[in-house]
Scaffold this motif. Structure first.
Motif, PDB file in Angstrom:
ATOM      1  N   VAL A 261      56.446  36.098  29.182  1.00  0.00           N
ATOM      2  CA  VAL A 261      56.631  36.740  30.484  1.00  0.00           C
ATOM      3  C   VAL A 261      56.989  35.653  31.494  1.00  0.00           C
ATOM      4  N   GLU A 262      58.260  35.588  31.853  1.00  0.00           N
ATOM      5  CA  GLU A 262      58.721  34.531  32.749  1.00  0.00           C
ATOM      6  C   GLU A 262      58.405  34.822  34.214  1.00  0.00           C
ATOM      7  N   GLY A 263      58.233  36.077  34.571  1.00  0.00           N
ATOM      8  CA  GLY A 263      57.908  36.417  35.952  1.00  0.00           C
ATOM      9  C   GLY A 263      57.482  37.860  36.050  1.00  0.00           C
ATOM     10  N   LEU A 264      56.499  38.123  36.896  1.00  0.00           N
ATOM     11  CA  LEU A 264      56.049  39.504  37.120  1.00  0.00           C
ATOM     12  C   LEU A 264      55.448  39.589  38.510  1.00  0.00           C
ATOM     13  N   GLN A 265      55.957  40.538  39.280  1.00  0.00           N
ATOM     14  CA  GLN A 265      55.372  40.827  40.591  1.00  0.00           C
ATOM     15  C   GLN A 265      55.292  42.339  40.759  1.00  0.00           C
ATOM     16  N   ALA A 266      54.175  42.781  41.315  1.00  0.00           N
ATOM     17  CA  ALA A 266      53.970  44.205  41.573  1.00  0.00           C
ATOM     18  C   ALA A 266      53.258  44.351  42.906  1.00  0.00           C
ATOM     19  N   PHE A 282      54.363  45.349  23.133  1.00  0.00           N
ATOM     20  CA  PHE A 282      55.776  45.497  22.801  1.00  0.00           C
ATOM     21  C   PHE A 282      55.928  45.518  21.282  1.00  0.00           C
ATOM     22  N   ASP A 283      56.783  46.401  20.781  1.00  0.00           N
ATOM     23  CA  ASP A 283      56.968  46.529  19.331  1.00  0.00           C
ATOM     24  C   ASP A 283      57.368  45.201  18.696  1.00  0.00           C
ATOM     25  N   LEU A 284      56.849  44.953  17.491  1.00  0.00           N
ATOM     26  CA  LEU A 284      57.220  43.817  16.653  1.00  0.00           C
ATOM     27  C   LEU A 284      56.920  42.467  17.322  1.00  0.00           C
ATOM     28  N   THR A 285      55.859  42.427  18.108  1.00  0.00           N
ATOM     29  CA  THR A 285      55.391  41.165  18.678  1.00  0.00           C
ATOM     30  C   THR A 285      53.938  40.955  18.280  1.00  0.00           C
ATOM     31  N   ARG A 286      53.518  39.680  18.292  1.00  0.00           N
ATOM     32  CA  ARG A 286      52.148  39.344  17.945  1.00  0.00           C
ATOM     33  C   ARG A 286      51.379  38.679  19.076  1.00  0.00           C
ATOM     34  N   LYS A 287      52.092  37.951  19.929  1.00  0.00           N
ATOM     35  CA  LYS A 287      51.435  37.161  20.972  1.00  0.00           C
ATOM     36  C   LYS A 287      52.201  37.302  22.275  1.00  0.00           C
ATOM     37  N   VAL A 288      51.467  37.277  23.380  1.00  0.00           N
ATOM     38  CA  VAL A 288      52.067  37.271  24.710  1.00  0.00           C
ATOM     39  C   VAL A 288      51.687  35.961  25.385  1.00  0.00           C
ATOM     40  N   VAL A 289      52.677  35.269  25.940  1.00  0.00           N
ATOM     41  CA  VAL A 289      52.463  34.033  26.685  1.00  0.00           C
ATOM     42  C   VAL A 289      52.977  34.249  28.104  1.00  0.00           C
ATOM     43  N   ALA A 290      52.150  33.931  29.078  1.00  0.00           N
ATOM     44  CA  ALA A 290      52.548  34.075  30.482  1.00  0.00           C
ATOM     45  C   ALA A 290      52.364  32.742  31.193  1.00  0.00           C
ATOM     46  N   PRO A 291      53.433  31.983  31.392  1.00  0.00           N
ATOM     47  CA  PRO A 291      53.313  30.719  32.110  1.00  0.00           C
ATOM     48  C   PRO A 291      53.301  30.922  33.619  1.00  0.00           C
TER      49      PRO A 291
END
Length: 430
Positions: A261-266, A282-291
């Motif tokens: 996740v390169e950027g997220l604002q809400a 998200f389908d077919l993913t194992r890990k989420v990285v948010a820098p």
């Protein structure tokens, strides 16, 4: 040896750019793991040296009205450069305050330790004060350089990771509104709208540079994969959230199936939760990285297992420098009523900041004036700059010997006056 510090002329801009490490394909950040990068390495590989065409494009971008350059010349040769961008930052009270953002800074290795960087900084500070900018700020490429010019960390950022299989939301109901995957053109229109709303609600957020999101693209970059974009709209169709993410390819099994996740604002809770519910499943993913996320990420408190969100890297983000002490302190708001008398013993680059000051604050307003009173505490300009946005601990700085109290409870009073909740955060640098 003749030294001259002055702004660059149009004919000298390419020479100025050639001083900068990233233009030459050289390292431009200290070799340490960064929260700002979502890949498995510390940083992306260095880019190749800029082509003449790239130099011409960048030179045209440099010579706009908000870019204030300074260069160091030795015997007529340009050997160092820096610049300030005229930007603005949201400060406590959700007020907008102008500041000078230091960027594009370097001195050739053959000419270091001759006072050239200090000379350029001094010139930029003087010009910023003349423009009415009471603050300066930067993203420090190396942690040991900028403290001597009065800068100090004022916001923090983290990189976090979670395994998709560990994600369980306490409230699993689908939030109101709708999600839409869009292309880069739609994202380029959405980001300025969302960021401006978010900036007005979050201390530490910055106004964007011209063209901040203009380079968003649907094209892949090496093995990074193309950027993807998702928007959220409320039940009335109003845009209230946006996110950028990647699904990079990797030949190494342990790195496959990673969504970055390169950027997220809400700007609404529904948009925030809906975006994270999508990106963490998200389908077919194992890990989420948010820098480059804030330390006080609400997502952690939405999960049945808060430990599923693991902080893997953390560092300082925005470094702040108070240029005009009374101007800066009265530009922000305060939630409490209090009086403090403090001393700044020395500020060689902004000597007008040195002395004893009486700060009187209340929710209705504040004053900051010189006084002959005995100070309640003594601190350096770096510590005051760290405290300014409200995200740093006065007690920790006192424990480090950076703040010295002459009155019992003075440090606690200082903390009560400056601290804010949530912490300040800036989602991008400059």
């Amino acid at each position: 040896m003749k030294i001259e510090i002055r702004p660059v002329e149009r004919s000298e801009v390419v020479d100025y750019l050639k001083v900068l490490p990233y233009v030459n394909g050289l390292p431009n950040w200290e070799p340490a793991p960064s929260p700002g990068y979502g890949g498995p390495g510390a940083w992306p590989p260095p880019r190749p040296p800029a082509t003449p065409r790239q130099l011409d494009v960048w030179a045209a971008e440099v010579m706009d009205d908000h870019f204030h350059s300074q260069a160091a010349f030795v015997d007529g040769k340009l050997v160092g450069g820096s610049a300030m961008l005229s930007l603005a930052i949201t400060v406590p009270g959700l007020r907008t305050v102008p500041f000078g953002g230091v960027t594009a800074t370097a001195v050739l290795a053959t000419h270091r330790r001759r006072g050239l960087l200090r000379g350029m900084m001094q010139a930029m500070f003087d010009e910023a004060l003349a423009r009415g900018e009471p603050l300066a700020a930067l993203s420090a490429s190396e942690g040991s350089i900028y403290g001597r010019f009065g800068f100090s960390p004022a916001t923090m950022r983290t990189r976090w990771e979670l395994e998709r299989g560990e994600v369980r939301f306490i409230d699993s109901a689908i939030p109101a509104g709708s999600l839409e995957l869009v292309d880069a053109a739609a994202a380029r229109q959405a980001w300025p709208q969302i960021h401006e709303q978010a900036r007005q609600r979050r201390i530490g957020e910055l106004t964007p540079q011209p063209g901040q999101w203009g380079r968003l693209s649907d094209e892949a970059g090496g093995t990074d994969g193309p950027m993807r974009y998702v928007l959220h709209r409320d039940v009335d169709g109003n845009l209230d959230g946006v996110a950028n993410f990647r699904l990079p390819w990797s030949p190494v099994l342990e790195h496959t199936g990673t969504l970055i996740v390169e950027g997220l604002q809400a700007v609404t809770p529904d948009a925030y939760r809906a975006l994270w519910m999508l990106l963490t499943d998200f389908d077919l993913t194992r890990k989420v990285v948010a820098p480059s996320r804030p330390r006080d990420e609400p997502l952690r408190w939405m999960l049945r297992n808060p430990r599923a969100l693991r902080i893997t890297r953390q560092s300082d983000n925005l470094w702040l420098r108070i240029l005009d002490l009374p101007g800066a302190l009265t530009a922000r708001a305060y939630d409490t009523t209090a009086e403090l008398t403090f001393a700044i013993e020395d500020d060689s680059m902004c000597p007008h900041n040195a002395g004893v000051w009486r700060l009187a604050v209340s929710p209705e307003g504040s004053t900051c004036t010189r006084t002959d009173m005995r100070p309640d505490l003594t601190l350096d300009i770096q510590s005051l700059s760290s405290l300014y946005l409200g995200g740093m601990s006065a007690a920790v700085l006192a424990g480090a010997g950076r703040i010295r109290a002459q009155r019992v409870s003075a440090v606690a009073d200082l903390a009560r006056v400056f601290r804010v909740d949530p912490e300040p955060f800036n989602s991008f640098g400059f």
